[in-house]
Design an enzyme around this catalytic site. Structure first.
Site, PDB file in Angstrom:
ATOM      1  N   TRP A 100     -22.930 -22.917   1.443  1.00  0.00           N
ATOM      2  CA  TRP A 100     -23.848 -21.882   0.961  1.00  0.00           C
ATOM      3  C   TRP A 100     -23.912 -20.696   1.910  1.00  0.00           C
ATOM      4  O   TRP A 100     -24.713 -19.783   1.708  1.00  0.00           O
ATOM      5  CB  TRP A 100     -25.242 -22.504   0.708  1.00  0.00           C
ATOM      6  N   HIS A 126     -14.333 -21.684  10.605  1.00  0.00           N
ATOM      7  CA  HIS A 126     -14.247 -20.870   9.384  1.00  0.00           C
ATOM      8  C   HIS A 126     -13.790 -19.447   9.748  1.00  0.00           C
ATOM      9  O   HIS A 126     -14.195 -18.905  10.775  1.00  0.00           O
ATOM     10  CB  HIS A 126     -15.600 -20.831   8.667  1.00  0.00           C
ATOM     11  N   GLU A 167      -7.515 -22.470   4.020  1.00  0.00           N
ATOM     12  CA  GLU A 167      -8.212 -21.363   3.377  1.00  0.00           C
ATOM     13  C   GLU A 167      -7.523 -20.049   3.721  1.00  0.00           C
ATOM     14  O   GLU A 167      -7.793 -19.463   4.782  1.00  0.00           O
ATOM     15  CB  GLU A 167      -9.665 -21.291   3.869  1.00  0.00           C
TER      16      GLU A 167
HETATM   17  P1  PGA Z   1     -15.341 -18.747  -1.611  1.00  0.00           P
HETATM   18  O1  PGA Z   1     -15.540 -19.268  -0.119  1.00  0.00           O
HETATM   19  O2  PGA Z   1     -15.235 -19.936  -2.506  1.00  0.00           O
HETATM   20  O3  PGA Z   1     -16.570 -17.918  -1.875  1.00  0.00           O
HETATM   21  O4  PGA Z   1     -14.099 -17.925  -1.623  1.00  0.00           O
HETATM   22  C1  PGA Z   1     -14.778 -20.334   0.350  1.00  0.00           C
HETATM   23  C2  PGA Z   1     -14.971 -20.491   1.826  1.00  0.00           C
HETATM   24  O5  PGA Z   1     -15.183 -19.494   2.530  1.00  0.00           O
HETATM   25  O6  PGA Z   1     -14.912 -21.609   2.321  1.00  0.00           O
END
Ligand code: PGA
Length: 254
Positions: free
Chosen positions: A12, A96, A168
């Site tokens: 979130w 992240h 990611e």
């Molecule tokens: P998103 O974010 O699904 O809004 O692209 C994913 C994340 O940053 O882990």
């Protein structure tokens, strides 16, 4: 845990305050069916205890979005992995790209955080991924290898410990206009998996490490990502903020 059990993680970010987080947690808990993938929600630090109360006696796990690498001490503003454990977290997101970018988190810091998380009994969700520029320069694979090598330097997993790696691509995280197609991750997943075998014993890679995908995932494509051989789940940001959409994602992979 096996590679075949999918995991759906909602983060979130800094998008919901305490009352909104409680509300969303209640709705997800109410809407979830008993059978299905493992579900994790990662609210902000200040919402963790309240969301933990909501999730009590349910099947949804709690995760945090970061922790500090020291366990105790004079570190103003930081949050110990111990405290996360105390309030009921099972997981912690580390590395992240938003923290790498806005807070200058380095691979070395992330490596220390991973070790601390494992030491206190949290499962790290370690994010790696290339920027658009790196992809356009043809550096995607080398970036992933460098990030994974640095993140797991000196990390040893015993059979009771787990790690989740979230691939990611930074350029695919919302609100980016770019989207990653599930089949585009096949090569990168293979590169990551192969590299993990250079770092960890084969049995650990097979049984204790899950590779998941994150970046603008929603209910239209979550199942296609998870259907891929090397993808065991998804890390969802924006689409996890609305209970109907997050529940639709969960349902789509059930
Ligand atoms: P998103 O974010 O699904 O809004 O692209 C994913 C994340 O940053 O882990």
């Amino acid at each position: 845990m096996t590679e075949t059990e999918p995991i759906i993680i909602g983060t979130w970010k800094m998008q919901l305050g305490v009352p909104e987080s409680i509300e969303l947690a209640k709705k997800i808990k109410k809407g979830i069916s008993k059978k299905g993938p493992e579900v994790v929600v990662c609210p902000s630090f200040v919402s963790l205890t309240r969301v933990a109360d909501v999730l009590k006696k349910g099947s949804i796990s709690l995760g945090a979005q970061d922790c500090f690498w020291e366990e105790h001490g004079a570190y103003t503003g930081e949050v110990s992995a111990h405290y996360l454990k105390e309030v009921g977290c099972k997981y912690v997101i580390l590395g992240h790209s938003e923290r790498r970018k806005h807070l200058q988190e380095t691979d070395e810091m992330i490596n220390k955080k991973i070790k601390t998380a494992l030491r206190v009994g949290l499962t790290p969700i370690v994010c790696i991924g290339e920027t658009l520029e790196q992809r356009q320069d043809g550096d995607t694979n080398s970036v992933l290898i460098v990030q994974a090598s640095a993140a797991f330097k000196g990390v040893e997993l015993n059979v009771d410990q787990q790690i989740i790696i979230a691939y990611e691509p930074v350029w695919a995280i919302s609100p980016s206009p770019h989207d990653m197609q599930p089949e585009q991750t096949i090569e990168t997943n293979q590169v990551i998996k192969q590299h993990l075998l250079d770092i960890f014993p084969q049995s650990i890679v097979k049984n204790n490490i899950r590779l998941i995908y994150g970046g603008s995932v929603d209910s239209t494509d979550a199942a296609s990502f998870i259907a891929l051989e090397n993808t065991s789940g998804v890390l969802v940001g924006g689409a996890s903020l609305k209970s109907e959409e997050f529940l639709a994602i969960i349902k789509s992979v059930s």
